[in-house]
Design a protein around this motif. Structure first.
Motif, PDB file in Angstrom:
ATOM      1  N   ILE B 258      23.498 -17.082   3.276  1.00 25.95           N
ATOM      2  CA  ILE B 258      22.492 -18.143   3.387  1.00 25.95           C
ATOM      3  C   ILE B 258      21.232 -17.555   4.024  1.00 25.95           C
ATOM      4  N   GLY B 259      20.133 -17.674   3.325  1.00 20.40           N
ATOM      5  CA  GLY B 259      18.864 -17.194   3.855  1.00 20.40           C
ATOM      6  C   GLY B 259      18.190 -18.261   4.697  1.00 20.40           C
ATOM      7  N   LEU B 260      17.738 -17.876   5.874  1.00 21.88           N
ATOM      8  CA  LEU B 260      17.038 -18.820   6.749  1.00 21.88           C
ATOM      9  C   LEU B 260      15.595 -18.339   6.907  1.00 21.88           C
ATOM     10  N   PRO B 261      14.658 -18.962   6.201  1.00 18.29           N
ATOM     11  CA  PRO B 261      13.267 -18.502   6.313  1.00 18.29           C
ATOM     12  C   PRO B 261      12.700 -18.879   7.669  1.00 18.29           C
ATOM     13  N   LYS B 262      12.187 -17.888   8.384  1.00 22.32           N
ATOM     14  CA  LYS B 262      11.720 -18.193   9.739  1.00 22.32           C
ATOM     15  C   LYS B 262      10.584 -19.212   9.704  1.00 22.32           C
ATOM     16  N   GLU B 263       9.837 -19.241   8.581  1.00 24.35           N
ATOM     17  CA  GLU B 263       8.711 -20.179   8.468  1.00 24.35           C
ATOM     18  C   GLU B 263       9.174 -21.639   8.469  1.00 24.35           C
ATOM     19  N   PHE B 264      10.480 -21.873   8.210  1.00 19.30           N
ATOM     20  CA  PHE B 264      10.998 -23.238   8.185  1.00 19.30           C
ATOM     21  C   PHE B 264      11.347 -23.751   9.579  1.00 19.30           C
ATOM     22  N   THR B 291      24.688 -15.850   7.591  1.00 19.50           N
ATOM     23  CA  THR B 291      23.262 -16.166   7.500  1.00 19.50           C
ATOM     24  C   THR B 291      22.448 -14.899   7.625  1.00 19.50           C
ATOM     25  N   VAL B 292      21.317 -14.919   7.000  1.00 18.49           N
ATOM     26  CA  VAL B 292      20.405 -13.786   7.078  1.00 18.49           C
ATOM     27  C   VAL B 292      18.994 -14.343   7.190  1.00 18.49           C
ATOM     28  N   GLU B 293      18.218 -13.751   8.069  1.00 14.11           N
ATOM     29  CA  GLU B 293      16.850 -14.247   8.208  1.00 14.11           C
ATOM     30  C   GLU B 293      16.021 -13.686   7.067  1.00 14.11           C
ATOM     31  N   VAL B 294      15.276 -14.559   6.407  1.00 16.68           N
ATOM     32  CA  VAL B 294      14.368 -14.115   5.346  1.00 16.68           C
ATOM     33  C   VAL B 294      12.971 -14.611   5.710  1.00 16.68           C
ATOM     34  N   SER B 295      12.014 -14.123   4.935  1.00 18.71           N
ATOM     35  CA  SER B 295      10.649 -14.540   5.228  1.00 18.71           C
ATOM     36  C   SER B 295       9.930 -14.982   3.964  1.00 18.71           C
ATOM     37  N   LEU B 296       9.187 -16.052   4.100  1.00 15.15           N
ATOM     38  CA  LEU B 296       8.347 -16.544   3.013  1.00 15.15           C
ATOM     39  C   LEU B 296       6.917 -16.575   3.563  1.00 15.15           C
ATOM     40  N   ARG B 379      -0.218 -19.184  -5.845  1.00 11.47           N
ATOM     41  CA  ARG B 379       1.048 -19.707  -6.357  1.00 11.47           C
ATOM     42  C   ARG B 379       1.961 -18.533  -6.719  1.00 11.47           C
ATOM     43  N   ARG B 380       1.391 -17.512  -7.338  1.00 11.77           N
ATOM     44  CA  ARG B 380       2.212 -16.345  -7.693  1.00 11.77           C
ATOM     45  C   ARG B 380       2.754 -15.661  -6.441  1.00 11.77           C
ATOM     46  N   LEU B 381       1.897 -15.526  -5.423  1.00 13.64           N
ATOM     47  CA  LEU B 381       2.368 -14.869  -4.184  1.00 13.64           C
ATOM     48  C   LEU B 381       3.506 -15.666  -3.555  1.00 13.64           C
ATOM     49  N   ILE B 382       3.367 -16.992  -3.595  1.00 14.17           N
ATOM     50  CA  ILE B 382       4.417 -17.840  -3.020  1.00 14.17           C
ATOM     51  C   ILE B 382       5.721 -17.672  -3.803  1.00 14.17           C
ATOM     52  N   ALA B 383       5.619 -17.646  -5.120  1.00 15.34           N
ATOM     53  CA  ALA B 383       6.816 -17.473  -5.959  1.00 15.34           C
ATOM     54  C   ALA B 383       7.446 -16.107  -5.710  1.00 15.34           C
ATOM     55  N   GLN B 384       6.586 -15.096  -5.551  1.00 15.33           N
ATOM     56  CA  GLN B 384       7.122 -13.749  -5.305  1.00 15.33           C
ATOM     57  C   GLN B 384       7.861 -13.653  -3.978  1.00 15.33           C
ATOM     58  N   ALA B 389      13.019 -12.912  -1.253  1.00 12.92           N
ATOM     59  CA  ALA B 389      14.033 -13.493  -0.358  1.00 12.92           C
ATOM     60  C   ALA B 389      15.404 -13.549  -1.044  1.00 12.92           C
ATOM     61  N   PHE B 390      15.378 -13.882  -2.336  1.00  8.23           N
ATOM     62  CA  PHE B 390      16.664 -14.013  -3.038  1.00  8.23           C
ATOM     63  C   PHE B 390      17.335 -12.659  -3.305  1.00  8.23           C
ATOM     64  N   LYS B 391      16.636 -11.577  -2.993  1.00 10.36           N
ATOM     65  CA  LYS B 391      17.299 -10.273  -3.053  1.00 10.36           C
ATOM     66  C   LYS B 391      18.263 -10.119  -1.883  1.00 10.36           C
ATOM     67  N   GLN B 392      18.059 -10.951  -0.859  1.00  6.20           N
ATOM     68  CA  GLN B 392      18.881 -10.816   0.344  1.00  6.20           C
ATOM     69  C   GLN B 392      19.867 -11.952   0.539  1.00  6.20           C
ATOM     70  N   CYS B 393      19.785 -13.006  -0.265  1.00  8.49           N
ATOM     71  CA  CYS B 393      20.662 -14.151  -0.006  1.00  8.49           C
ATOM     72  C   CYS B 393      20.975 -14.898  -1.297  1.00  8.49           C
ATOM     73  N   ASP B 394      21.984 -15.776  -1.220  1.00  5.84           N
ATOM     74  CA  ASP B 394      22.398 -16.564  -2.385  1.00  5.84           C
ATOM     75  C   ASP B 394      21.671 -17.903  -2.451  1.00  5.84           C
ATOM     76  N   VAL B 395      21.526 -18.531  -1.302  1.00  2.00           N
ATOM     77  CA  VAL B 395      20.741 -19.767  -1.230  1.00  2.00           C
ATOM     78  C   VAL B 395      19.872 -19.709   0.019  1.00  2.00           C
ATOM     79  N   ILE B 396      18.836 -20.497   0.002  1.00  2.00           N
ATOM     80  CA  ILE B 396      17.978 -20.621   1.179  1.00  2.00           C
ATOM     81  C   ILE B 396      18.236 -22.001   1.777  1.00  2.00           C
ATOM     82  N   LEU B 397      18.277 -22.041   3.102  1.00  2.00           N
ATOM     83  CA  LEU B 397      18.568 -23.306   3.781  1.00  2.00           C
ATOM     84  C   LEU B 397      17.506 -23.597   4.813  1.00  2.00           C
ATOM     85  N   GLY B 398      17.191 -24.867   4.937  1.00  2.00           N
ATOM     86  CA  GLY B 398      16.232 -25.278   5.968  1.00  2.00           C
ATOM     87  C   GLY B 398      16.144 -26.779   5.996  1.00  2.00           C
TER      88      GLY B 398
END
Lengths: 488, 484, 95
Positions: B258-264, B291-296, B379-384, B389-398
């Motif tokens: 589970i990815g946890l974006p610190k921005e959330f 859980t793994v911390e990811v960043s958006l 929008r592209r940067l946000i999608a990227q 992030a999905f290279k490091q996790c299966d789902v993102i949670l927040g």
């Protein structure tokens, strides 16, 4: 001051698809109002566009025919403005990355000095797919306007030229060449009365020798070649007068009024719309793959210019003749069919014969009757039948014309008419000699004058012989025999 | 029976313990009793519903089965339904009886689900509180002083108040997930292109996506099975193999990343929401997830980007409402322009007008590159960011929303504050990813809190599995508002 | 940046929405608040980034050229504000 005219044309060609560019409604002409406007055409809430393959194919064909660059990925955009015949409040068109870019069209411009046609190349800027708007009917509905959306969503290819034309004549020649091409390759029916081929002309003038363009005015929606020529001629005169009177030309959109022969202002640049173009999020980028392009290439017929060149080379026809024979696919088909039926040993002789008749007698008869070649009451086979009788000297030129007129009037095939009217050329020298003897006996005065050295008298005698033969005698033969008799 | 979830109702119907007519009658009675308080429905048509229920019962009598046959559903009033008033929450369409069915509506008809009516919503789906509806705000069944969220506020409220076992929603910037969170139900926004948009009145075409709203992830999976699928009438509908979204529900979560974006989890997140999310994370760990911390990093820009792109598309999409072919036309007008300007000024509410004006401005000559193109690039940067992030996790949670439901009227005066309530949901639409919200607790004010899951493209089944396993271990989603 | 009252009136005219002077002033304040939020975008250097118009990198599917839609004028015009002789009526359009 010497002025130079600069003209670029934008032509809207309606494509020959069955259905609309973004919906499955029919585009057949002349239906009851709004019976061919489906949910998508009416822009009901929630409806979405899906692009018609037939429209894409036709645009690709056009691009191939003019040697243009096909944008392998092209985009649809929304052009936003409010108008009651535009149901969505935007027109789906192409802005950045149109399907076709560049290309060129060679035109024949009649030169006033030499009387010959001169060849000129007009460059094309682009051609893009878009949807047509509906129609506003201004008859009075209690002071209101009626809107018919049957035409809304009809596929158009808008073909934009560079400002390469320098006279109304050139503009007309270009418009005709383009009209020929789009109908030739079957992407447009070319029906100008029904609005299938509509021309906007961007016109400006500049002092001869000046590099930069003058300010242009756009004449909208010219639906005949005659109006195109008249409108440009008027506009050019008007612009020159304005400038010579010390006024500046303002960029504007104008309409041509065929009744007055004048153009009048629709809107100035200041009033021009802010169209807020942006890529249509309902449509994805269109990709043209190799298969589609190859298929369209395979479906293209021999193009007018190639055909013209071939006629000149293979049949030794003049550029003028070959140009007339390839002015439309119908002309070329007529020519080729007639030539085949005529079946002469020497094709160049037969080709010249057919060309002379098509470009002469037939063209003028069609023109007088306001008919197209496809509507000709005389089929290519029938014309060839007539030409055979001319080639084998059954008919002299005058008789051939008489038979042609009878065929035109629907009296049947050449041979039947010749038989019925007894029009066979008289080539039996005995018969002709008999007539000559009678004529000489009755015109002793002319004979004496001739012998006294008056050449005119000889012509009078030929005329008398022809008259006595009721035109059936071969004039060359009459000449020859008469000379012999008089000398003898 | 009224409190049963979709799956339970489906079983009752299959066992002939009830009929569609009986079920629909119960729901219609409950709607008649409670809708005056909640205002969750704009249109109810008892006869039409019961006719559809009879059809469903007849189909079952003919031997037809199917998990949705006979179970009623409520459609958001953004979906065109033939013969039904379809208002999109607007005065502009307050007289619009649709002459055709949206793809989603016909899919549910084909599945045999009678429609209980059309649910209230923010006008043209523009809003986060359901207060922009021409038909008045919806009340949150958990607290009548609170908003239900928006724009699918009527849908969320009717499921929460058990006025319907299932509802359709649409999500352009969080319009399924945020009201689901605020009303303690489960809602899913699929990957862009999975559900056809045909017949769904467009707000922002490149972001709009329909999705199911129900009591549980399991119910959402059943509904998505009927909703999803290729439709040739929508150019953006994706041609993919039909999936069974229930197929992975039972998969254990052991090893799930589970990815946890610190921005959330930064500034702006209320303490009680943070606490509930932390508890949910702990629950997932118990279920074997890591859980793994990811960043958006560009997520902070999603709100400004959204408020350029969505209004731009909307300004154009809403141009068709001109009083010519359908919808509101001013009673008195002079010339054509006057007719347009008056009809549109009268037909649209304040928020819709605001967004049309923003959109018109950002697309207008001289501003396009600075606003529209810049927003598309971001929008592209946000999608990227998500792809990374999905290279490091299966789902993102927040969290789904930064706070629990706010009071009616609290944010009306300040559109920017209202817009920021969608801060955690908008980026998902910009990227086109699937996301869902599920109940995970209550705030200090007793109002519900939603947990957001974000999946990779086409990972709906995975996301539903992750949600379902949580719902097997917890009972937040079974809680229902008292007193209603 | 800041939108003037003239800006508001100009875009309102483009969007064909009648805005009174009072509304324009009120709307102006709100729009300026929103544009303050939007301006955050300008802080990011996006040179070299391709604009993203669609969520999925797919190409347009083409529809076969066939007539599939029947005439439904009666149903469609039943919901129209004003029609006559099969036409939608609007205030006189002057070209």
């Amino acid at each position: 001051m010497q002025w130079e005219t600069v003209i670029g044309l934008e032509v809207h060609t309606q494509l020959t698809t069955q259905s609309k560019i973004f919906s499955g409604a029919s585009i057949a002409f002349g239906a009851e109002p709004n019976t061919q406007a489906c949910a998508v055409d009416l822009a009901l809430p929630g409806v979405l566009p899906v692009l018609n393959q037939g429209a894409v194919e036709r645009a690709v064909k056009f691009g191939l025919a003019i040697g243009a660059k096909l944008n392998r990925v092209n985009l649809f955009a929304r052009k936003n403005y409010f108008y009651p015949d535009l149901p969505k409040g935007y027109q789906i068109s192409q802005f950045e990355l149109p399907i076709v870019e560049g290309g060129a069209l060679t035109i024949q411009v009649p030169s006033s000095e030499s009387g010959q046609a001169e060849s000129k190349t007009v460059r094309l800027t682009r051609a893009h797919l878009e949807e047509d708007a509906g129609k506003s009917l201004h008859e009075d509905f209690h002071g209101m306007t009626g809107i018919d959306l049957n035409r809304a969503g009809t596929p158009l290819l808008e073909i934009v030229s560079e400002p390469d034309m320098r006279s109304a004549k050139e503009a007309v020649a270009y418009a005709k060449a383009l009209h020929n091409l789009v109908t030739w390759i079957g992407i447009c029916d070319g029906n100008m009365q029904e609005g299938s081929f509509r021309v906007d002309a961007n016109v400006s003038v500049r002092p001869k020798g000046q590099q930069e363009f003058g300010t242009r005015r756009e004449i909208k929606n010219l639906n005949s070649f005659r109006f195109l020529e008249q409108a440009i001629d008027y506009e050019v005169r008007w612009q020159i007068e304005q400038i010579e009177d010390g006024h500046k030309i303002q960029q504007a959109t104008v309409l041509f009024d065929p009744d007055t022969g004048e153009t009048r202002m629709m809107r100035t640049k200041e009033e021009a719309h802010d169209y807020r173009y942006f890529p249509d999020p309902d449509l994805l980028p269109v990709r043209l793959d190799d298969d589609l392009i190859a298929q369209m290439q395979g479906e293209l017929p021999e193009l007018p210019q190639a055909k013209q060149a071939r006629y000149q080379q293979d049949y030794l026809l003049s550029a003028y003749d070959a140009g007339l024979l390839t002015q439309s696919l119908a002309h070329a088909n007529y020519f080729e069919a007639a030539l085949k039926t005529l079946n002469t040993d020497d094709l160049t002789v037969g080709a010249k014969h057919v060309a002379n008749w098509m470009n002469g007698e037939l063209a003028s008869a069609l023109n007088k009757a306001d008919l197209s070649i496809a509507q000709s009451p005389i089929s290519p086979d029938s014309l060839a039948g007539l030409l055979k009788r001319s080639a084998d000297n059954t008919l002299n030129a005058r008789l051939a014309k008489e038979v042609f007129a009878a065929m035109w009037a629907g009296e049947g095939e050449a041979d039947a008419i010749i038989e019925a009217r007894g029009l066979k050329q008289m080539s039996d020298s005995g018969e002709i000699e008999k007539i000559i003897d009678e004529v000489l006996a009755a015109n002793q005065k002319s004979v004496e004058e001739f012998r006294a050295g008056k050449d005119k008298a000889f012509n009078a005698l030929v005329g008398q012989v022809m008259k006595a033969s009721r035109g059936k005698a071969n004039p060359a033969q009459v000449n020859e025999l008469l000379k012999k008799k008089l000398a003898g | 029976m009224i409190h049963a979830n979709l799956k339970q109702l489906s079983a009752l119907l299959a066992e002939n313990k009830t009929s569609s007519v009986e079920l629909c009658t119960e729901y219609l009675d409950r709607i008649a009793a409670l809708n005056p308080t909640l205002n969750a429905f704009i249109t109810v048509d008892r006869e039409r519903t019961l006719a559809e229920a009879r059809t469903a019962d007849a189909r079952r009598a003919q031997g037809e089965a199917g998990p949705l046959l006979g179970v009623p559903i409520a459609h958001k009033d953004i979906f065109c339904a033939e013969g039904w008033l379809t208002t999109c929450g607007s005065k502009m369409l307050s007289n619009f009886v649709s002459p055709y069915d949206a793809h989603i509506v016909s899919q549910f008809k084909a599945a045999g689900m009678p429609s209980l009516g059309k649910t209230n919503m923010d006008e043209f789906a523009m809003g986060s509180s359901n207060e922009t509806s021409f038909f008045g705000p919806v009340k949150n069944p958990w607290d009548l002083k609170a908003v239900p969220g928006g724009s699918s506020g009527g849908a969320a409220a009717c499921v929460a108040a058990r006025l319907a076992p299932a509802a359709t929603g649409t999500d352009t910037g969080g319009s399924i997930r945020q009201p689901a969170a605020l009303c303690n139900i489960t809602g899913l926004k699929p990957t862009y292109g999975v559900c056809s948009r045909y017949g769904m009145i467009a707000f922002a075409s490149s972001l709009d996506q329909a999705g199911p709203m129900a009591q549980s992830a399991e119910d959402c999976a059943l509904l998505l099975n009927a909703m999803a699928g290729f439709d040739r009438r929508d150019s953006t509908s994706l041609q993919r193999e039909q999936e069974d979204y229930s197929r992975d529900l039972a998969q254990p979560l052991k090893g799930l990343k589970i990815g946890l974006p610190k921005e959330f989890f930064g500034e702006g997140l209320s303490a009680d929401t943070a606490k509930a999310i932390e508890a949910a994370i702990a629950e997932y760990k118990k279920l074997g997830a890591e859980t793994v911390e990811v960043s958006l990093p560009n997520m902070g820009l999603s709100v400004p980007v959204y408020y350029v792109l969505a209004p731009a598309e909307a300004s154009s999409n809403l141009s068709r409402f001109d009083g010519v072919r359908y919808g509101h036309r001013a009673a008195e007008y002079g010339d054509l322009t006057d007719m347009y300007e008056k009809s549109r000024a009268e037909g649209f509410g304040a928020e819709v007008k605001r967004r049309i004006l923003i959109g018109t401005y950002v697309l207008s000559h001289g501003y396009y590159d600075a606003y529209y193109i810049q927003a598309q690039k971001l929008r592209r940067l946000i999608a990227q960011d998500f792809i990374e992030a999905f290279k490091q996790c299966d789902v993102i949670l927040g969290p789904t929303a930064p706070t629990t439901a706010f009071d009616l009227g609290a944010k009306n005066a300040d559109p920017v504050q209202m817009y920021l309530s969608d801060i955690y949901t908008i980026a998902v639409n910009l990227a086109g990813l699937p996301g869902m919200s599920l109940p995970c607790g209550f705030g200090t004010d007793g109002r519900p809190i939603g947990l957001q899951l974000i999946g990779n493209y086409f990972a709906e089944a995975k996301m539903l599995n992750v949600a379902h396993q949580y719902q097997l271990a917890t009972d937040w989603h079974q809680r229902k508002p008292e007193g209603i | 940046m800041s939108l003037s009252l003239e800006d508001i009136q100009r875009i309102a005219r483009l969007a064909r929405i009648r805005v009174t002077e009072t509304e324009a002033a009120q709307t102006g304040d709100q729009l300026n608040g929103i544009f303050k939020l939007i301006e955050q975008m300008q802080a990011v250097d996006t040179s070299g980034v391709a604009p993203m118009a669609h969520a999925q990198e797919v190409y347009q599917r083409l529809r076969e050229d066939a007539v599939t839609e029947p005439n439904r004028r009666e149903a469609f015009q039943a919901i129209a504000p004003q029609t006559e002789a099969g036409l939608y009526l609007v205030p006189k359009v002057i070209e």
